[in-house]
Write a protein that holds these residues in place. Structure first.
Motif, PDB file in Angstrom:
ATOM      1  N   PRO A 115      72.525   1.997  53.789  1.00 38.22           N
ATOM      2  CA  PRO A 115      72.099   1.513  52.386  1.00 38.22           C
ATOM      3  C   PRO A 115      73.000  -0.240  52.387  1.00 38.22           C
ATOM      4  O   PRO A 115      73.061  -0.948  53.542  1.00 38.22           O
TER       5      PRO A 115
ATOM      6  N   SER B 219      70.632   8.114  50.164  1.00 35.99           N
ATOM      7  CA  SER B 219      71.239   6.063  50.993  1.00 35.99           C
ATOM      8  C   SER B 219      71.318   4.941  50.219  1.00 35.99           C
ATOM      9  O   SER B 219      71.965   4.660  49.912  1.00 35.99           O
ATOM     10  N   LEU B 220      69.628   5.428  49.032  1.00 31.93           N
ATOM     11  CA  LEU B 220      70.217   3.916  48.206  1.00 31.93           C
ATOM     12  C   LEU B 220      71.148   4.495  47.116  1.00 31.93           C
ATOM     13  O   LEU B 220      71.792   3.294  46.496  1.00 31.93           O
ATOM     14  N   GLY B 223      74.506   3.886  48.934  1.00 36.46           N
ATOM     15  CA  GLY B 223      75.051   2.299  48.991  1.00 36.46           C
ATOM     16  C   GLY B 223      75.602   1.554  47.705  1.00 36.46           C
ATOM     17  O   GLY B 223      75.886   0.275  47.979  1.00 36.46           O
ATOM     18  N   ASP B 224      74.481   2.010  46.412  1.00 37.50           N
ATOM     19  CA  ASP B 224      74.637   0.758  45.491  1.00 37.50           C
ATOM     20  C   ASP B 224      75.974   0.557  45.023  1.00 37.50           C
ATOM     21  O   ASP B 224      76.396   1.950  44.264  1.00 37.50           O
TER      22      ASP B 224
END
Lengths: 270, 282
Positions: A115, B219-220, B223-224
């Motif tokens: 990320p 994953s995106l 982590g956002d």
């Protein structure tokens, strides 16, 4: 596959494809409508009226110009670093098999697999541990890291297509390594590098997650937009800026597509 | 030749990652707020507090929902682009997916703020179709509902889905392109119906693509921290927790420990994906 293609797609499939594509594209198109709305205080739909006034207002905004200038500068330099390092990396990975090759290809994937916030906070804590003050170059440091990946991906696809025999032939015909690089390798991979560079530019121009951790007090265009998103103060100007961002990123993406479409079609038929 | 990029990624990137990991083993003095540079697992234990555990569960659930929804929407597009689109249409599909993939993340989020606003287009459509009661019913559902779409999990999920969808389409398409046509013909010749061919032959062969795509969407989402901040309720997601703890709270060790969670989850995920051979489809 040709034989089954003749029978055509079912209605249900066609419908879900159409719905999916509309879902992908309508929202951004809406930005273009809102850039001309006369409504200042809310996101009212449909707009009560249309006006060109906000284009002029945005044009006169110093803070927007400064943010745009910084973003363009960062994106250019980050893309150039990305092209240099990405090309070197791809060349080494595709040309030879050596100890640790797998590790390096994983290393290159890592910045996009993890990320963005992890990359951002990792860089920030490293800066603070090493007592590096925030500057233009700390932003570049963060951006170049993922730019390398983008260029690497494009370059490695092209290297796979370029036959090793071409380079051997060049060497056999008496060219030295520099001449081979200059007259054989570079012409072959140039468009892939330019395309990778353009995509890296678009990505960096738009990056906000890593940037918030590495920019300190500096305002890039995405940071400017983020502030407006969190606390909307000047919606009409934000609408126009959003439209400009779409247009600025649109061209490099389209340009990149025309340069690498052969790699893509090649990848697809393999 | 390799030295330069490896130096960059190895020193700048991995170096920073390690510096971060190290900090998660430090702790913060609760009274003075000073970081104590001694090895301890105290900070990790703090992750197991109910409020922090909630954040992790909430984020992972969201990532799962977004990923599954992305597969459902992406698969038909990728499938059509591979099997039915030819020539010009093929290029059209390619650009139609690439444009949203590369276009500005913030602009996309902003567009959804316009769409989901109370005075925005979705409400307008529901009013015009005389279906406001349906929308109100949806928003009245506990947990996922809220005062309006822009402060509900439904809204957050829609925006995540929209922003990450291209990351799912491309790997699935890449995997589908690699399904040899003679395998499909063989399936038909052996008497399989189109449905059987799809579920027994095509889908399993496209699985690496689905996994590759899910690496991105998962994953995106993990982590956002921007999307849930702009569209969603005030309840925190993982990325927001990291952001808050490193920023205003100044609790770098806890922020570091929080950011180890997505690294750990993605590490397990990547390891499983590698075993399934998904990396060839990226």
């Amino acid at each position: 596959m040709q034989s089954s293609a003749k029978t055509g797609a079912s209605i249900g499939l066609k419908f879900s494809v159409l719905a999916g594509l509309l879902f992908l594209h309508l929202p951004v198109l809406l930005i273009f409508l809102y850039a001309f709305t006369t409504e200042e205080k809310s996101y009212q739909f449909p707009p009560p009226g249309l006006t060109f006034k906000w284009l002029a207002v945005t044009w006169g905004r110093q803070d927007v110009w400064e943010a745009l200038g910084l973003s363009l500068k960062v994106a250019s330099i980050a893309a150039i670093i990305g092209v240099l390092l990405g090309a070197l990396c791809a060349a080494a990975i595709s040309r030879s098999r050596f100890f640790g090759r797998e590790v390096i290809s994983l290393l290159v994937i890592l910045p996009i697999a993890l990320p963005g916030i992890v990359t951002g906070i990792a860089l920030r804590s490293a800066f603070s541990l090493a007592e590096i003050p925030f500057s233009f170059w700390t932003i570049i440091l963060g951006h170049a890291t993922f730019c390398v990946v983008v260029v690497y991906n494009n370059a490695i696809a092209r290297f796979r297509r370029t036959h090793g025999s071409l380079i051997e032939a060049s060497m056999d015909l008496g060219a030295n390594s520099f001449q081979t690089l200059r007259y054989v390798i570079l012409p072959n991979i140039a468009t892939a590098l330019v395309a990778g560079g353009m995509l890296a530019f678009a990505l960096s121009f738009d990056e906000v997650i890593v940037t918030t951790f590495t920019s300190g007090q500096q305002t890039t265009l995405p940071i400017w937009m983020l502030e407006e998103l969190v606390r909307p103060r000047q919606r009409p100007v934000t609408n126009v800026v959003a439209m400009v961002v779409v247009l600025v990123t649109f061209l490099p993406i389209l340009g990149a597509y025309y340069l690498i479409r052969e790699d893509e079609s090649d990848r697809n038929t393999r | 030749m390799l030295a330069l990029p490896v130096l960059w990624l190895g020193v700048v990137y991995v170096g920073s990652l390690l510096a971060l990991l190290v900090q998660s083993f430090f702790s913060i003095d609760e009274f003075t707020g000073v970081i104590q540079y001694e090895f301890t697992l105290k900070t990790y234990l703090e992750l197991l507090r109910p409020s922090n555990l909630d954040i992790i569960i909430r984020t992972v659930t969201m990532a799962t929902v977004v990923t599954v929804a992305a597969v459902v929407i992406a698969f038909p597009i990728a499938y059509y682009a591979t099997r039915y689109a030819r020539g010009k249409w093929k290029a059209f599909f390619y650009i139609a997916v690439m444009m949203p993939l590369w276009s500005s993340y913030l602009v996309k989020v902003y567009a959804w703020k316009l769409i989901l606003a109370k005075e925005g287009i979705i409400n307008w459509i529901f009013i015009k179709m005389h279906l406001t009661s349906v929308l109100e019913f949806l928003l009245a559902v506990p947990v996922i509902g809220g005062n309006s779409l822009s402060v509900s999990y439904i809204g957050t999920c829609l925006v995540f889905l929209y922003v990450w969808l291209p990351f799912m389409i491309l790997p699935i398409q890449a995997a589908l392109e690699r399904v040899p046509s003679n395998v499909i013909e063989a399936s038909y010749d052996l008497g399989a119906t189109p449905r059987q061919t799809f579920f027994r032959v095509i889908f399993p062969l496209a699985m690496p693509g689905v996994i590759a795509g899910s690496i991105f969407t998962f994953s995106l989402t993990l982590g956002d921290y921007i999307i849930p901040q702009i569209v969603g309720s005030s309840r925190l997601f993982l990325g927001q927790a990291v952001y808050l703890h490193q920023g205003t709270a100044g609790n770098i060790p806890l922020a570091a420990a929080f950011s180890v969670v997505p690294i750990f989850i993605m590490g397990c995920y990547l390891w499983l994906a590698k075993r399934a051979g998904a990396f060839d489809a990226i």
